[in-house]
Scaffold this motif. Structure first.
Motif, PDB file in Angstrom:
ATOM      1  N   SER A 157      47.523  38.072 -21.943  1.00 18.27           N
ATOM      2  CA  SER A 157      49.064  38.454 -21.368  1.00 18.27           C
ATOM      3  C   SER A 157      49.862  37.264 -21.289  1.00 18.27           C
ATOM      4  CB  SER A 157      48.585  38.714 -19.825  1.00 18.27           C
ATOM      5  OG  SER A 157      47.931  37.637 -19.043  1.00 18.27           O
ATOM      6  N   ASP A 158      49.621  36.165 -21.714  1.00 14.58           N
ATOM      7  CA  ASP A 158      50.487  34.989 -21.695  1.00 14.58           C
ATOM      8  C   ASP A 158      51.069  34.709 -23.232  1.00 14.58           C
ATOM      9  OD1 ASP A 158      50.392  34.742 -19.005  1.00 14.58           O
ATOM     10  OD2 ASP A 158      48.482  33.105 -19.538  1.00 14.58           O
TER      11      ASP A 158
ATOM     12  N   LYS B  27      37.731  42.758 -19.332  1.00 15.57           N
ATOM     13  CA  LYS B  27      39.191  42.261 -19.941  1.00 15.57           C
ATOM     14  C   LYS B  27      38.800  42.467 -21.529  1.00 15.57           C
ATOM     15  CE  LYS B  27      42.444  38.580 -20.229  1.00 15.57           C
ATOM     16  NZ  LYS B  27      42.848  37.203 -19.582  1.00 15.57           N
TER      17      LYS B  27
ATOM     18  N   TYR C  65      43.348  40.762 -25.944  1.00 17.14           N
ATOM     19  CA  TYR C  65      44.465  40.631 -25.137  1.00 17.14           C
ATOM     20  C   TYR C  65      44.554  39.515 -24.360  1.00 17.14           C
ATOM     21  CZ  TYR C  65      47.791  42.146 -21.719  1.00 17.14           C
ATOM     22  OH  TYR C  65      48.828  42.133 -20.655  1.00 17.14           O
TER      23      TYR C  65
END
Length: 150
Positions: free
Chosen positions: A28-29, A22, A26
């Motif tokens: 995602s939330d 990952k 970054y």
């Protein structure tokens, strides 16, 4: 024909990225977290736009109200990243002159002085671009900003 050397070979970024791990930058939330932060800042109040400086895109206002007649102008009480230039006072005539109506000079001078207002220039604290004015009622009037959906 010359064969390309290692420095001349074209390598795709996709060939160098390891998608099995990952990316560390970054989240995602992040959009959901930003929305929660904004809702907490506004404390249930609504805004017509979020305003940014046109030169450096710094956010200057999270809560504002759009002018009823001039849709590119906004007013606000609470601002961020703004500086009132106390050295630069401007004279604002609150009442436009009546074209075609005759008045005595004395009446015009009295009305003009009574209805004109002193305002101070407001600049972006990041890049010093003029973005609006600050009036005697402690209200910011923005006219040189970029609005975005709240």
């Amino acid at each position: 024909m010359n064969s390309p050397t290692n420095s001349q070979k074209t390598v795709s970024d996709d060939d160098e990225i390891d998608y099995s791990i990952k990316p560390e930058l970054y989240d995602s939330d992040l959009d959901d977290k930003d929305e929660q932060w904004m809702a907490k800042k506004r404390d249930g109040r609504t805004s017509d736009a979020v305003l940014s400086c046109p030169a450096c895109f710094t956010t200057v206002c999270l809560e504002c109200q759009r002018h009823e007649q001039y849709v590119t102008q906004y007013r606000a009480i609470f601002v961020v990243n703004c500086k009132v230039d106390k050295d630069r006072a401007l004279q604002y005539n609150a009442t436009p002159s009546k074209v075609g109506k005759r008045r005595r000079d004395s009446e015009e001078k009295e009305t003009h002085s009574a209805e004109s207002e002193r305002v101070n220039s407001v600049v972006c604290s990041t890049c010093s671009t003029e973005i609006g004015v600050y009036d005697s009622e402690e209200i910011y009037h923005f006219f040189n900003v970029i609005p975005s959906e709240p």
